[in-house]
Design a protein around this motif. Structure first.
Motif, PDB file in Angstrom:
ATOM      1  N   LYS A 139      -0.386 -20.485  31.536  1.00  0.00           N
ATOM      2  CA  LYS A 139      -0.508 -19.678  29.952  1.00  0.00           C
ATOM      3  C   LYS A 139      -0.960 -21.300  29.497  1.00  0.00           C
ATOM      4  CE  LYS A 139       1.168 -18.019  25.980  1.00  0.00           C
ATOM      5  NZ  LYS A 139       2.423 -16.778  25.435  1.00  0.00           N
ATOM      6  N   SER A 140       0.197 -22.330  29.928  1.00  0.00           N
ATOM      7  CA  SER A 140      -0.187 -23.500  28.851  1.00  0.00           C
ATOM      8  C   SER A 140       0.099 -25.066  30.105  1.00  0.00           C
ATOM      9  CB  SER A 140       1.679 -24.135  28.158  1.00  0.00           C
ATOM     10  OG  SER A 140       2.625 -23.834  28.818  1.00  0.00           O
ATOM     11  N   GLY A 141       0.055 -24.616  30.605  1.00  0.00           N
ATOM     12  CA  GLY A 141      -0.535 -25.420  32.094  1.00  0.00           C
ATOM     13  C   GLY A 141       1.529 -27.074  31.584  1.00  0.00           C
ATOM     14  N   ARG A 142       0.639 -27.187  32.513  1.00  0.00           N
ATOM     15  CA  ARG A 142       2.487 -28.424  32.602  1.00  0.00           C
ATOM     16  C   ARG A 142       1.751 -29.839  31.594  1.00  0.00           C
ATOM     17  NH1 ARG A 142       3.902 -28.983  39.300  1.00  0.00           N
ATOM     18  NH2 ARG A 142       3.932 -27.239  39.703  1.00  0.00           N
ATOM     19  N   GLN A 143       2.790 -29.793  30.348  1.00  0.00           N
ATOM     20  CA  GLN A 143       3.310 -31.179  29.714  1.00  0.00           C
ATOM     21  C   GLN A 143       3.734 -31.754  30.033  1.00  0.00           C
ATOM     22  OE1 GLN A 143       3.533 -28.797  26.164  1.00  0.00           O
ATOM     23  NE2 GLN A 143       1.363 -27.862  26.155  1.00  0.00           N
ATOM     24  N   LEU A 144       3.310 -33.161  29.897  1.00  0.00           N
ATOM     25  CA  LEU A 144       3.850 -34.354  29.558  1.00  0.00           C
ATOM     26  C   LEU A 144       5.048 -34.900  28.757  1.00  0.00           C
ATOM     27  CD1 LEU A 144       5.448 -36.431  31.491  1.00  0.00           C
ATOM     28  CD2 LEU A 144       3.171 -38.277  30.591  1.00  0.00           C
ATOM     29  N   LEU A 145       6.428 -34.652  29.018  1.00  0.00           N
ATOM     30  CA  LEU A 145       6.758 -34.418  27.220  1.00  0.00           C
ATOM     31  C   LEU A 145       7.359 -36.107  27.106  1.00  0.00           C
ATOM     32  CD1 LEU A 145      10.050 -31.737  28.488  1.00  0.00           C
ATOM     33  CD2 LEU A 145       7.574 -31.621  26.601  1.00  0.00           C
TER      34      LEU A 145
END
Length: 563
Positions: A139-145
């Motif tokens: 849904k949101s993809g892997r996001q680099l925090l």
């Protein structure tokens, strides 16, 4: 014997068809007969501990795919369980709320997605949890925090939100001892003094949190760091041959605990080594809460043990270098808790605590003083093995942790004693949701204000479901510092009691001090007879073997011990 192999998995699969996940037993043991007492009842103490093959861990179904395999590795690391199956439940294998928060932190770091605690509790089985995570990734993809990065020490270093609140309180109360964290250890055996001093000097150099002082310019404080090469500064006393040595020991321990700190000059940690005999010493350590917390004490003692063992053998420092320090976290925190994230959590707490009662009116032995007194004492709490077992069974039946179950009982008792149906209880959370900060010494701990509705219309199942929901939601919104929650809710401020709540409940995973070890030495906590009560009542419990034990700290300005 051949028939027993795999039986646990078959029984678990069979029961899963008709029972909810949290009611399916974790282990199955084959006995020729149940052991009985002379009265004919089941002798629970004589029941054998389940062997490895007794656990229904679903090993016949190994994790499948990238996410399940990654999750199994994270579970294994956190739970200390070697083999994880895709049908295993995180909580059945020993997971609890704190470990769940740490699991979410690791999932966030590895996969770049935000899994809420509520979803983890709703889907605790590895296969189901992996499915939820896969949906979030799709849904949101892997996001680099944003990482916590080292900041330039040449600039102005800000205080964390928690430090800022304690600094402000220090200006109001004149630096009283109410926020000191004292620790006294009795050391028996051949103490290697040089190894101990070197260990403390290494910790002093290693952790900038210990070396922090707080200097104000124009009324605004900032952090400065004391030099690493100055060392820890252990003070030594020799009471061998001294008249009334025990009396003098008590005086030295009290002085170490109560002597005021100077925020601007520091240091805000001090220690003394008191020699009572050739092979008996007392080590006292006192830290101000503004640079430390309970988790930090665990880090301090764990690293002290490692360093002392290495230096005892003339070895080098074996600890890996720290990539970040507490001042880096303070800068990151102010950037992280801002904007929409801050607004979202602020809306939650504003709604959750709207019109909450300002005071829990418990019956007291004396009238509440005009200004809160921090004088305190405690009574020991012990729940016998049978009652402890029943509480665990009850928790499994309703899908709650032991903390949640006893919190519901505590709220019920407080409601009955006060005659109030709207109860707010404070509880500490470690607030170390980032793996980078797990090894740091500093003031991270946050406090949640949990509100429980005890109206008569609720039955036990409804109450436990409510408390579980409150705990999970509160921990999902734990990033907002308590001091900001107070500012948002704006309760009526009074000097005679703490804002939002006056009663605490905390669940401790182990007695960190009692578990402390130093090579060649017997280490035991030294009993002291002075206590601080920051609240009217503060209940702290933990599991110890098959029992639940702890203490109830109370304000001696309000209550007598008998009450």
């Amino acid at each position: 014997q051949d028939e027993v192999v795999g039986l646990a998995g078959e029984l678990r699969s069979y029961l899963s068809l008709s029972l909810p996940e949290h009611m399916v037993p974790a282990a199955f043991v084959v006995l020729d007969a149940l052991p009985l007492t002379p009265n004919g009842k089941v002798d629970r103490r004589a029941l054998p501990a389940p062997a490895d093959e007794a656990y229904a861990r679903g090993v016949e179904e190994a994790p499948v795919g990238e996410i399940e395999t990654l999750l199994a590795g994270l579970w294994s690391d956190l739970l200390g369980v070697e083999r994880i199956g895709r049908r295993d439940s995180f909580f059945t294998l020993g997971g609890h709320s704190l470990l769940a928060v740490r699991l979410i932190s690791r999932i966030r770091q590895e996969l770049g997605i935000e899994l809420t605690l509520a979803k983890l509790f709703a889907q605790p089985v590895l296969f189901d949890m992996a499915g939820v995570i896969a949906e979030l990734v799709e849904k949101s993809g892997r996001q680099l925090l944003p990482a916590i990065e080292p900041v330039d020490r040449g600039g102005v270093l800000p205080l964390s939100f928690a430090q800022q609140r304690l600094w402000f309180l220090g200006q109001l109360d004149g630096m009283s001892a109410s926020y000191h964290i004292p620790l006294a250890l009795n050391l028996r055996g051949p103490l290697h003094r040089a190894a101990l001093i070197r260990s403390l000097d290494t910790l002093w150099e290693r952790h900038e949190g210990l070396r922090s002082v707080f200097v104000a310019q124009g009324g605004e404080p900032h952090v400065e760091l004391l030099a690493a090469e100055t060392g820890f500064g252990l003070v030594e006393h020799d009471l061998r041959g001294v008249d009334q040595a025990q009396t003098r020991l008590t005086e030295l321990c009290r002085e170490a605990s109560d002597a005021p700190f100077d925020f601007a000059r520091g240091p805000l940690v001090r220690g003394q080594l008191i020699r009572l005999g050739d092979e008996e010493h007392v080590l006292t350590l006192t830290q101000h809460h503004i640079i430390s917390d309970g988790w930090s004490i665990e880090v301090f003692l764990r690293e002290l043990r490692t360093l002392y063992g290495a230096f005892l053998r003339d070895g080098e420092d074996p600890l890996p270098a720290l990539q970040i320090q507490y001042p880096d976290y303070a800068v990151w925190q102010r950037e992280w808790i801002s904007g929409e994230r801050q607004a979202l959590q602020a809306r939650y707490w504003s709604s959750e605590l709207a019109d909450a009662p300002a005071l829990l009116a418990l019956p007291t032995d004396r009238s509440r003083p005009a200004q809160q007194s921090f004088a305190g004492a405690h009574v020991d709490i012990w729940l016998d093995p049978e009652l402890s077992r029943q509480l665990k069974v009850l928790s499994l039946r309703y899908g709650t942790t032991l903390f949640m179950t006893i919190l519901a009982a505590w709220a019920s008792l407080l409601s009955r004693l006060s005659g109030q149906e709207d109860i707010v209880i404070g509880t500490p959370v470690a607030n170390r949701a980032r793996t980078e900060v797990e090894g740091l010494i500093g003031f991270f701990v946050n406090t949640l204000a949990l509100r429980v509705d005890l109206s008569e219309s609720q039955d036990l199942e409804t109450l436990l479901a409510q408390v579980r929901s409150k705990v999970v939601s509160g921990q999902d919104h734990q990033d907002l510092p308590f001091e900001q929650v107070v500012e948002i809710v704006q309760p009526a401020r009074r000097l005679d009691h703490t804002p939002l709540f006056q009663v605490m409940f905390s669940w401790e995973n182990e007695d960190v001090v009692a578990a402390t070890k130093l090579d060649g030495l017997s280490v035991t906590p030294l009993e002291t007879n002075y206590e601080v009560a920051k609240f009217d009542l503060d209940l702290a419990l933990r599991e110890a073997g098959d029992e639940i034990i702890g203490v109830l700290v109370y304000s001696s300005a309000l209550f007598d011990e008998s009450t």
